[in-house]
Design a protein around this motif. Structure first.
Motif, PDB file in Angstrom:
ATOM      1  N   LEU A 160      24.769  38.886  28.840  1.00  0.00           N
ATOM      2  CA  LEU A 160      26.223  38.720  28.938  1.00  0.00           C
ATOM      3  C   LEU A 160      26.928  40.077  29.007  1.00  0.00           C
ATOM      4  CD1 LEU A 160      26.774  35.827  26.367  1.00  0.00           C
ATOM      5  CD2 LEU A 160      26.854  35.663  28.861  1.00  0.00           C
ATOM      6  N   ILE A 161      26.463  41.028  28.220  1.00  0.00           N
ATOM      7  CA  ILE A 161      27.050  42.363  28.237  1.00  0.00           C
ATOM      8  C   ILE A 161      26.842  43.032  29.595  1.00  0.00           C
ATOM      9  CG2 ILE A 161      26.851  44.693  27.291  1.00  0.00           C
ATOM     10  CD1 ILE A 161      28.397  42.844  25.501  1.00  0.00           C
ATOM     11  N   ILE A 162      25.640  42.898  30.148  1.00  0.00           N
ATOM     12  CA  ILE A 162      25.346  43.500  31.454  1.00  0.00           C
ATOM     13  C   ILE A 162      26.230  42.882  32.536  1.00  0.00           C
ATOM     14  CG2 ILE A 162      23.586  43.720  33.255  1.00  0.00           C
ATOM     15  CD1 ILE A 162      21.502  43.964  31.030  1.00  0.00           C
ATOM     16  N   ILE A 245      30.953  34.384  26.706  1.00  0.00           N
ATOM     17  CA  ILE A 245      30.795  33.410  27.794  1.00  0.00           C
ATOM     18  C   ILE A 245      32.147  32.975  28.337  1.00  0.00           C
ATOM     19  CG2 ILE A 245      30.006  31.073  28.338  1.00  0.00           C
ATOM     20  CD1 ILE A 245      27.690  31.533  26.377  1.00  0.00           C
ATOM     21  N   THR A 246      33.069  32.612  27.439  1.00  0.00           N
ATOM     22  CA  THR A 246      34.393  32.181  27.892  1.00  0.00           C
ATOM     23  C   THR A 246      35.152  33.335  28.556  1.00  0.00           C
ATOM     24  OG1 THR A 246      35.233  32.567  25.650  1.00  0.00           O
ATOM     25  CG2 THR A 246      34.629  30.310  26.230  1.00  0.00           C
ATOM     26  N   GLU A 247      34.962  34.543  28.047  1.00  0.00           N
ATOM     27  CA  GLU A 247      35.618  35.709  28.647  1.00  0.00           C
ATOM     28  C   GLU A 247      35.092  35.962  30.054  1.00  0.00           C
ATOM     29  OE1 GLU A 247      38.304  38.927  28.688  1.00  0.00           O
ATOM     30  OE2 GLU A 247      38.048  37.351  27.186  1.00  0.00           O
ATOM     31  N   LEU A 248      33.782  35.819  30.241  1.00  0.00           N
ATOM     32  CA  LEU A 248      33.197  36.014  31.569  1.00  0.00           C
ATOM     33  C   LEU A 248      33.707  34.956  32.549  1.00  0.00           C
ATOM     34  CD1 LEU A 248      29.482  36.947  30.786  1.00  0.00           C
ATOM     35  CD2 LEU A 248      31.222  38.401  31.832  1.00  0.00           C
ATOM     36  N   PHE A 250      36.521  33.341  32.398  1.00  0.00           N
ATOM     37  CA  PHE A 250      37.923  33.685  32.689  1.00  0.00           C
ATOM     38  C   PHE A 250      38.017  34.834  33.670  1.00  0.00           C
ATOM     39  CE2 PHE A 250      41.656  36.320  31.703  1.00  0.00           C
ATOM     40  CZ  PHE A 250      42.666  35.403  31.951  1.00  0.00           C
ATOM     41  N   ASN A 251      37.193  35.880  33.487  1.00  0.00           N
ATOM     42  CA  ASN A 251      37.236  37.048  34.375  1.00  0.00           C
ATOM     43  C   ASN A 251      36.789  36.704  35.785  1.00  0.00           C
ATOM     44  OD1 ASN A 251      38.190  38.707  32.353  1.00  0.00           O
ATOM     45  ND2 ASN A 251      36.181  39.509  31.809  1.00  0.00           N
ATOM     46  N   ILE A 252      35.783  35.849  35.913  1.00  0.00           N
ATOM     47  CA  ILE A 252      35.332  35.440  37.245  1.00  0.00           C
ATOM     48  C   ILE A 252      36.436  34.668  37.961  1.00  0.00           C
ATOM     49  CG2 ILE A 252      33.716  33.926  38.467  1.00  0.00           C
ATOM     50  CD1 ILE A 252      31.626  34.673  36.348  1.00  0.00           C
ATOM     51  N   ILE A 253      37.090  33.779  37.218  1.00  0.00           N
ATOM     52  CA  ILE A 253      38.216  33.027  37.808  1.00  0.00           C
ATOM     53  C   ILE A 253      39.338  33.987  38.197  1.00  0.00           C
ATOM     54  CG2 ILE A 253      40.032  31.335  37.323  1.00  0.00           C
ATOM     55  CD1 ILE A 253      38.025  29.882  35.520  1.00  0.00           C
ATOM     56  N   LEU A 254      39.615  34.963  37.344  1.00  0.00           N
ATOM     57  CA  LEU A 254      40.684  35.921  37.629  1.00  0.00           C
ATOM     58  C   LEU A 254      40.347  36.775  38.849  1.00  0.00           C
ATOM     59  CD1 LEU A 254      43.380  37.084  36.816  1.00  0.00           C
ATOM     60  CD2 LEU A 254      42.205  38.581  35.178  1.00  0.00           C
ATOM     61  N   ILE A 255      39.092  37.174  38.991  1.00  0.00           N
ATOM     62  CA  ILE A 255      38.680  37.931  40.177  1.00  0.00           C
ATOM     63  C   ILE A 255      38.907  37.104  41.439  1.00  0.00           C
ATOM     64  CG2 ILE A 255      36.667  38.875  41.405  1.00  0.00           C
ATOM     65  CD1 ILE A 255      35.565  39.739  38.685  1.00  0.00           C
ATOM     66  N   ALA A 256      38.528  35.828  41.382  1.00  0.00           N
ATOM     67  CA  ALA A 256      38.713  34.944  42.544  1.00  0.00           C
ATOM     68  C   ALA A 256      40.187  34.754  42.852  1.00  0.00           C
ATOM     69  CB  ALA A 256      38.045  33.596  42.269  1.00  0.00           C
ATOM     70  N   VAL A 257      41.007  34.572  41.823  1.00  0.00           N
ATOM     71  CA  VAL A 257      42.452  34.395  42.025  1.00  0.00           C
ATOM     72  C   VAL A 257      43.066  35.651  42.646  1.00  0.00           C
ATOM     73  CG1 VAL A 257      44.671  34.145  40.832  1.00  0.00           C
ATOM     74  CG2 VAL A 257      42.746  32.674  40.215  1.00  0.00           C
ATOM     75  N   CYS A 258      42.670  36.805  42.141  1.00  0.00           N
ATOM     76  CA  CYS A 258      43.193  38.060  42.684  1.00  0.00           C
ATOM     77  C   CYS A 258      42.804  38.237  44.151  1.00  0.00           C
ATOM     78  CB  CYS A 258      42.679  39.243  41.859  1.00  0.00           C
ATOM     79  SG  CYS A 258      43.398  39.363  40.204  1.00  0.00           S
ATOM     80  N   TRP A 259      41.554  37.919  44.477  1.00  0.00           N
ATOM     81  CA  TRP A 259      41.102  38.047  45.865  1.00  0.00           C
ATOM     82  C   TRP A 259      41.844  37.077  46.770  1.00  0.00           C
ATOM     83  CZ3 TRP A 259      38.540  40.802  49.369  1.00  0.00           C
ATOM     84  CH2 TRP A 259      38.165  40.168  50.555  1.00  0.00           C
ATOM     85  N   MET A 260      41.877  35.820  46.394  1.00  0.00           N
ATOM     86  CA  MET A 260      42.524  34.818  47.242  1.00  0.00           C
ATOM     87  C   MET A 260      44.032  35.046  47.330  1.00  0.00           C
ATOM     88  SD  MET A 260      40.449  31.276  46.374  1.00  0.00           S
ATOM     89  CE  MET A 260      40.771  31.364  44.603  1.00  0.00           C
ATOM     90  N   GLY A 261      44.641  35.486  46.204  1.00  0.00           N
ATOM     91  CA  GLY A 261      46.071  35.768  46.222  1.00  0.00           C
ATOM     92  C   GLY A 261      46.403  36.943  47.118  1.00  0.00           C
TER      93      GLY A 261
END
Length: 273
Positions: A160-162, A245-248, A250-261
């Protein structure tokens, strides 16, 4: 076409970043040479000459500021370069190229990501130049062995850290570029609007983090200390796994939102006024 875009973007953004990073390495090298021929920092700081001692402290302070700020400068300049190249007068030329907004956005993000990785290398080399010694290598070897041993005992936590470390530069650049594209929607003061968007996203991240602490029952360092002291079968890694796990996620969703936005705004809502 993506390769050509990346090559052009790399050359463009590197015109300033390359000499600045070269200066940081040269500054570190010359400082180490000065410290070496002068008998080391201890001798310089404890000298009878007030002037030499003061100048040495100022040099050390300058080294800390320069090395620690290089990554911040690269990050800010990447955003500035993206804004200038896409959303100012230069954008009239950039956005008429026979490429898709996705290709344009990806080429700029890849160049920015590569420079963030170069930052890590340059900072590491600069620190090694300044403080590298046989004793440091020996201590690092001990630290690395301990780290590997702990990682083998907590495979999920280590994984998870990696993953978090790998995702962090993608998240940082994604948020930066998305904030700039959001700021472009403003009719005026677009730079201020971009800064406001960045702060807004940061606030959302902090609120989510706080919600995680509440949901998972984390109440600060005292809770972690109690778990480590009184539980033999409950490791520090196990304690943090749920929030990681929940932070990861959230971050994956945020990366996708930023890209699509960013892609949507550059495609449908581009405003060069």
């Amino acid at each position: 076409m993506l390769g050509k875009l990346f090559k052009y973007e790399w050359r463009s953004i590197s015109k300033l970043l390359l000499p600045i990073h070269g200066f940081v390495l040269l500054f570190a090298l010359l400082s180490r040479f000065y410290f070496t021929i002068s008998g080391g920092t201890d001798a310089l700081l404890n000298t009878d000459s007030t002037i030499i001692g003061t100048l040495t402290m100022l040099l050390i302070f300058a080294l800390v500021i320069v090395i620690s700020s290089i990554a911040i400068f690269t990050y800010i300049y990447s955003g500035y370069h993206f804004h200038k190249n896409v959303f100012t007068d230069q954008g009239y030329l950039t956005n008429t190229l026979p490429v898709t907004p996705s290709q344009l956005l990806l080429s700029k993000e890849l160049a920015a990501l590569l420079w963030l990785l170069i930052d890590v290398v340059v900072i590491s080399i600069s620190i090694f130049i300044l403080v590298g010694s046989t004793e440091l290598f020996s201590n690092f070897s001990i630290f690395w062995s301990t780290l590997i041993r702990y990682a083998s005992q907590t495979p999920l936590f280590t994984t998870l850290i990696i993953i978090a470390l790998v995702l962090s530069p993608f998240l940082a650049i994604g948020i930066l570029f998305f904030s700039i594209t959001l700021g472009n929607l403003a009719s005026s003061h677009k730079v201020l609007a971009s800064i406001g968007a960045y702060v807004g996203i940061y606030v959302v991240q902090q609120i989510f983090g706080l919600i995680q602490l509440i949901v998972w029952g984390y109440f600060g360092s005292t809770t972690i200390m109690r778990v480590n002291i009184y539980s033999n079968n409950y490791s520090f890694g196990t304690f943090l796994n749920p929030i990681l796990i929940t932070e990861l996620i959230f971050n994956i969703i945020l990366i996708a939102v930023c890209w699509m936005g960013s892609k949507y705004i550059m495609t449908k809502r581009l405003n060069l006024q």
